[in-house]
Design a protein around this motif. Structure first.
Motif: not given
Length: 178
Positions: A81-95
């Protein structure tokens, strides 16, 4: 300090398996880690003020959390996201389901104060930097440490005491049928 208020609370899923992988960058490049927040995926921040997180609120939150079964998640890729590096959880749906359920129960506590809409992208923040080259460097090293595989078993409520974020409550997700 930017953005934290004494008595503020957050509902998060702590990801201890990610600590060794992301902690050096988080401590250097995120405010949350410097104030004691472990590697996590946010369910709802800000949640309720500490004085409203009473036995009734904890019980209600516990019921919401217990309605969601434990689940496995993988962090295979980085995203930004713009200035943020993140790890993407898979699956995202439970979150997403947990965030939606908690926000429905407490409509005054919308994810990120409503800044990013009602359905924010689940993520595990690794680094925040204005210089995209710094994020490129972090990502290049981080991807060599992936994937991370995690079994999510509980949700935490964290409280900010003015200097640190501390675990206040741990609420279990529903156990798998035996």
């Amino acid at each position: 300090m930017v953005g934290y208020v004494v008595g503020q609370t957050a509902v998060v899923i702590v990801v201890p398996q990610a600590e060794a992988v992301v902690q050096p960058w988080q401590r250097e490049l995120t405010e949350a880690a410097r104030y004691g927040v472990p590697a996590h995926v946010t369910v709802l921040f800000p949640f309720l003020p500490r004085d409203e997180v009473d036995a009734g609120a904890v019980a209600a939150l516990g019921e919401i959390v217990a309605a969601e079964p434990r689940f496995d998640v993988e962090f295979r890729a980085c995203a930004r996201f713009l200035e943020v590096l993140y790890l993407a959880p898979e699956p995202a749906e439970p979150f997403r389901r947990l965030t939606a359920a908690v926000a429905r129960r407490w409509p005054q506590a919308q994810p990120y104060g409503g800044e990013f809409g009602a359905d924010p992208t689940p993520h595990l923040t690794v680094a925040q930097a204005a210089d995209p080259r710094r994020l490129d460097e972090v990502e290049a090293e981080l991807v060599t440490r992936l994937p991370l595989r995690v079994r999510v078993r509980e949700v935490h409520v964290l409280e900010f005491d003015g200097s640190r974020w501390l675990a206040a409550h741990r609420l279990p997700l529903r156990r798998d049928p035996q």
